[in-house]
Design a protein around this motif. Sequence first.
Motif, short mmCIF file in Angstrom:
data_model
loop_
_atom_site.label_atom_id
_atom_site.label_comp_id
_atom_site.label_asym_id
_atom_site.label_seq_id
_atom_site.Cartn_x
_atom_site.Cartn_y
_atom_site.Cartn_z
N HIS A 172 -3.35 -2.09 0.56
CA HIS A 172 -3.24 -2.31 1.99
C HIS A 172 -3.62 -1.08 2.81
N HIS A 173 -4.16 -1.37 4.00
CA HIS A 173 -4.40 -0.32 4.99
C HIS A 173 -3.19 -0.22 5.90
N GLU A 214 -1.91 -3.37 8.13
CA GLU A 214 -2.89 -4.24 8.78
C GLU A 214 -2.85 -5.62 8.14
N ARG A 215 -2.81 -6.65 8.97
CA ARG A 215 -2.77 -8.03 8.46
C ARG A 215 -4.12 -8.42 7.87
N TYR A 250 -1.60 1.46 9.38
CA TYR A 250 -1.94 2.14 10.63
C TYR A 250 -1.16 3.46 10.71
#
Length: 295
Positions: free
Chosen positions: A189-190, A199-200, A192
């Motif tokens: 996952h990224h 991030e979805r 923020y």
Amino acid sequence: MDNIAALNAFVVTAETRSFVRAGEALGVSASAVGKTIVRLEKRLGVRLFHRNTRSIAITAEGAMFLERCRRIFGELEAAEQELSQSIAAPRGRLRVSLPLAGMLFMPTITKFMQAFPEVTIDLDFTDRLVDVIEEGFDAVVRTGEISDSRLMMRSLGRFSHRIVGSAEYFARFGTPEKPQDLSAHICLHHKYPSSGKLERWPLRHDGKSGKLDLPISSMASTLEPLISMAEAGLGVACLPLFTVGQQIAEGRLVSVLADHVEDAGEFRILWPSSRQLSPKIQALVRFMAENLFRS
């Protein structure tokens, strides 16, 4: 001219919030900047900054004076550009803020620098919401909606996302046929950096949009580590196509579930509306719009 120099010292100090940084920008000592501000305050009869041993902060009177000074310098700049526009070539310092993923813009930025050697690029990489005017940027590149009425903007292009992993990874864990299958996969996952939120992944499932709960195996606040982890077979990641297009073309990454990825993001370039679009900004906007997403 002394008055103009004093006003310029005031504006730079207000934008940097530091006599030291203002001195560096103006090529003089911090002491010289401080003395200039003191003389200006004495002449105006008001205090422009609150000072302590650690920092300075602009006063209400200073903030009002700052806006007037910016208009003055904007008019001066516009007058100069109006006289020289017909023969002006892009040149001078161009201070630009890019998102952390902006390192992936560097091939385009490098080509711009080669095409316009008289432009000096000063790049700042951050995902925080910068104040373009207060922090003295000529332009910023960002995604998402922008609501600041003080800024002009132009779209640089739209982009989509891809769910990617290595061929070796999918050989070991299987290829997901539908978004729900990702619940059995190692998801990268990224995060923020400004909020710490993930991030979805923009997936359509069960015929509708909505958040899909996915395993959180690893996370990173920039995209490059996610690309490296996916290439190494450590999991699957949801990444902008422009960041992984070459890896997909070369077979280092495989795209899956493309029919279920629904969004398209947009990069925009923004600059202060009080400033005429100078040749250097014109050149940057045009070059980025024409080359950033060129396949």
